[in-house]
Design an enzyme around this catalytic site. Structure first.
Site, PDB file in Angstrom:
ATOM      1  N   ARG A   1       0.744  -1.324   0.103  1.00 36.85           N
ATOM      2  CA  ARG A   1       0.018   0.065  -0.075  1.00 36.85           C
ATOM      3  C   ARG A   1       0.725   1.208   0.053  1.00 36.85           C
ATOM      4  NH1 ARG A   1      -1.947   1.665   4.584  1.00 36.85           N
ATOM      5  NH2 ARG A   1      -2.299  -0.383   5.359  1.00 36.85           N
TER       6      ARG A   1
ATOM      7  N   LYS B   1      -6.501   5.389 -19.931  1.00 40.12           N
ATOM      8  CA  LYS B   1      -6.829   5.921 -21.267  1.00 40.12           C
ATOM      9  C   LYS B   1      -5.484   5.832 -22.180  1.00 40.12           C
ATOM     10  CE  LYS B   1     -10.720   6.641 -19.266  1.00 40.12           C
ATOM     11  NZ  LYS B   1     -11.020   7.859 -18.900  1.00 40.12           N
TER      12      LYS B   1
ATOM     13  N   ASP C   1      -6.037  18.124 -15.500  1.00 38.40           N
ATOM     14  CA  ASP C   1      -6.150  16.626 -16.064  1.00 38.40           C
ATOM     15  C   ASP C   1      -5.774  16.677 -17.429  1.00 38.40           C
ATOM     16  OD1 ASP C   1      -7.217  14.357 -17.132  1.00 38.40           O
ATOM     17  OD2 ASP C   1      -9.102  14.481 -15.709  1.00 38.40           O
TER      18      ASP C   1
ATOM     19  N   TYR D   1     -14.304  16.097 -16.357  1.00 39.09           N
ATOM     20  CA  TYR D   1     -14.741  14.630 -16.449  1.00 39.09           C
ATOM     21  C   TYR D   1     -15.864  14.331 -15.220  1.00 39.09           C
ATOM     22  CZ  TYR D   1     -14.499   9.670 -15.916  1.00 39.09           C
ATOM     23  OH  TYR D   1     -14.920   8.269 -15.989  1.00 39.09           O
TER      24      TYR D   1
HETATM   25  C1  LIG Z   1     -11.574   8.443 -17.586  1.00 41.14           C
HETATM   26  C2  LIG Z   1     -11.168   9.892 -17.032  1.00 41.14           C
HETATM   27  C3  LIG Z   1     -10.863  10.036 -15.728  1.00 41.14           C
HETATM   28  C4  LIG Z   1     -11.405   8.777 -14.782  1.00 41.14           C
HETATM   29  O1  LIG Z   1     -10.305   7.884 -14.933  1.00 41.14           O
HETATM   30  P1  LIG Z   1     -10.684   6.549 -14.238  1.00 41.14           P
HETATM   31  O2  LIG Z   1      -9.272   5.875 -14.471  1.00 41.14           O
HETATM   32  O3  LIG Z   1     -11.885   5.889 -15.076  1.00 41.14           O
HETATM   33  O4  LIG Z   1     -10.815   6.672 -12.934  1.00 41.14           O
HETATM   34  C5  LIG Z   1     -10.639  11.216 -15.446  1.00 41.14           C
HETATM   35  N1  LIG Z   1     -10.370  12.470 -16.246  1.00 41.14           N
HETATM   36  C6  LIG Z   1     -10.465  11.985 -17.552  1.00 41.14           C
HETATM   37  C7  LIG Z   1     -10.316  13.152 -18.671  1.00 41.14           C
HETATM   38  C8  LIG Z   1     -10.884  10.673 -18.241  1.00 41.14           C
HETATM   39  O5  LIG Z   1     -11.250  10.598 -19.378  1.00 41.14           O
END
Ligand SMILES: *Cc1c(COP(=O)(O)O)cnc(C)c1O
Length: 394
Positions: free
Chosen positions: A57, A207, A182, A110
């Site tokens: 962890r 992603k 982000d 998001y």
């Molecule tokens: C998918 C996504 C997230 C969240 O990510 P997870 O891995 O699904 O928790 C946050 N920001 C953006 C722009 C995303 O496309």
């Protein structure tokens, strides 16, 4: 690592200097506890923050490689990998914010990030002001004496609006306020927020960074001091990335530059085709000269990313017929993978909103979002051309 290397070279070599093993591919470290040979060593393992070989962890050698590689890619001192992109968002917000604090965020972010800011933050006594990301002075007007953080996401989803990272980072920094961006949609291939003066950059590694639609992971990167503070909360929250996912993400990262360049090219080719098609009412992609913020996108980005959205004529029914008529493209919500995926974002909204309400919320009912994969752009354009005809959008 030597920062004269290009990104594609860094992503192959930047984790190699901690190679204890002779293998070319890195090992997966699955063990949860590690052992110490002596009392002194145990004292060191347990006391040193972010030790890679104490208890999973707290950290793990496979996770540490992933963190080193992404920190290099973003030009950050340090990074912390998490179980998901939302793990990175929530752990960071829980670290940086306390009751009585104020956050400025974009309207268009998001859905999970918005959910945290709308539903969780107020319960913790944290206030949030949402602003239009295209209106830079609106960020300045929203700041208050108790503002601690400005949350950014660019290009945003699904309308691909662009935020001026340099301008917003500067006005926040002047007042001692942290900024976080982000960078999931752009990726460090196309945009490096820390170079624009942003303090923290986060990703859904799920992603493009992992890139094969088979990993759930997240990361936050920035100064060593900030990342260590976030880690202190992280070991209490426990949104820890699995070493198997970290290993797959590392493997995906080796080809990030090639994949993103192909997605940039595919999305631009498809956006240009759709822009010229009589059956299409509107196309959103920052690489198109018609995009209202194309000039800013050119200044801020090296490529425009694999995401675009468009509205076929004929409303939501025509949009659904079009999605069903596509052969190469699956109806699916994610992005950054090797296969092209498309979705009608309005269909993901739980509430049944009217066409007017959806348009006002920035999600026109017929809007189709396309996350371009690695297919040959000619095949992709041909698939859309055929599906537009079949859907009778013209
Ligand atoms: C998918 C996504 C997230 C969240 O990510 P997870 O891995 O699904 O928790 C946050 N920001 C953006 C722009 C995303 O496309």
């Amino acid at each position: 690592m030597d920062d004269s290397f290009t990104l594609e070279t860094l992503l192959l070599h930047a984790d190699a200097d901690d190679d204890a093993e002779p293998g070319i591919a890195p090992p997966i470290h699955a063990s949860v506890p590690f052992s110490a040979a002596t009392a002194e060593e145990f004292a060191e393992l347990s006391a040193e923050p972010r030790h890679e070989r104490f208890y999973r962890r707290y950290g793990n050698p496979t996770q540490a490689r992933l963190e080193r590689l992404i920190a290099e890619a973003e030009g950050a001192e340090a990074a912390l990998a998490t179980a998901s992109g939302m793990g990175a968002v929530s752990t960071t917000l829980l670290t940086l914010l306390s009751a009585g604090d104020h956050v400025v965020a974009q309207h268009s972010m998001y859905g999970g990030t918005l959910g945290f800011l709308r539903d969780v933050a107020p319960r913790l006594g944290i206030e949030v002001t949402f602003v239009d990301q295209a209106d830079t002075p609106a960020f300045a007007r929203a700041l208050r004496p108790n503002t601690r953080l400005v949350m950014l996401e660019t290009p945003s989803n699904p309308l691909l609006r662009v935020t001026d990272l340099r301008a917003v980072a500067e006005l926040a920094r002047d007042r001692g306020i942290l900024t976080m961006a982000d960078n999931t949609v752009a990726t460090p291939v196309n945009q490096r927020p820390l170079e624009c003066g942003v303090d923290l950059v986060m990703h859904s590694v799920t992603k493009s960074l992992s890139g094969h639609s088979d990993v759930l992971a997240g990361i936050v990167a920035g100064s060593r001091e900030l990342i260590e503070r976030i880690w202190q909360t992280h070991i209490l929250v426990g949104a820890v990335v699995s070493p198997y996912d970290a290993w797959l993400a590392l493997r995906g990262l080796r080809t990030l530059v090639m994949r993103v360049e192909r997605q940039n090219a595919g999305a631009l080719a498809l956006a240009r085709f759709l822009q010229a098609h009589p059956g299409v009412a509107a196309v959103n992609h920052p690489g198109l000269p018609e995009h209202p913020q194309h000039g800013l996108a050119v200044r801020q980005m090296r490529g425009f990313g694999g995401l675009l959205s468009f509205e076929p004529h004929g409303g939501r029914e025509a949009a659904e017929r079009l999605l069903s008529a596509l052969r190469l493209v699956r109806r699916s919500p994610s992005l950054g993978g090797y296969r092209t995926l498309a979705v009608r974002p309005a269909a993901m909204w739980a509430l049944e909103l009217s066409d007017e309400e959806l348009t006002e919320a920035g999600v026109p009912p017929a809007l189709i979002r396309v996350a371009v994969g690695l297919e040959n752009p000619d095949d992709l354009v041909a698939d859309f051309e055929r599906a537009l005809a079949a859907a009778g959008a013209a």
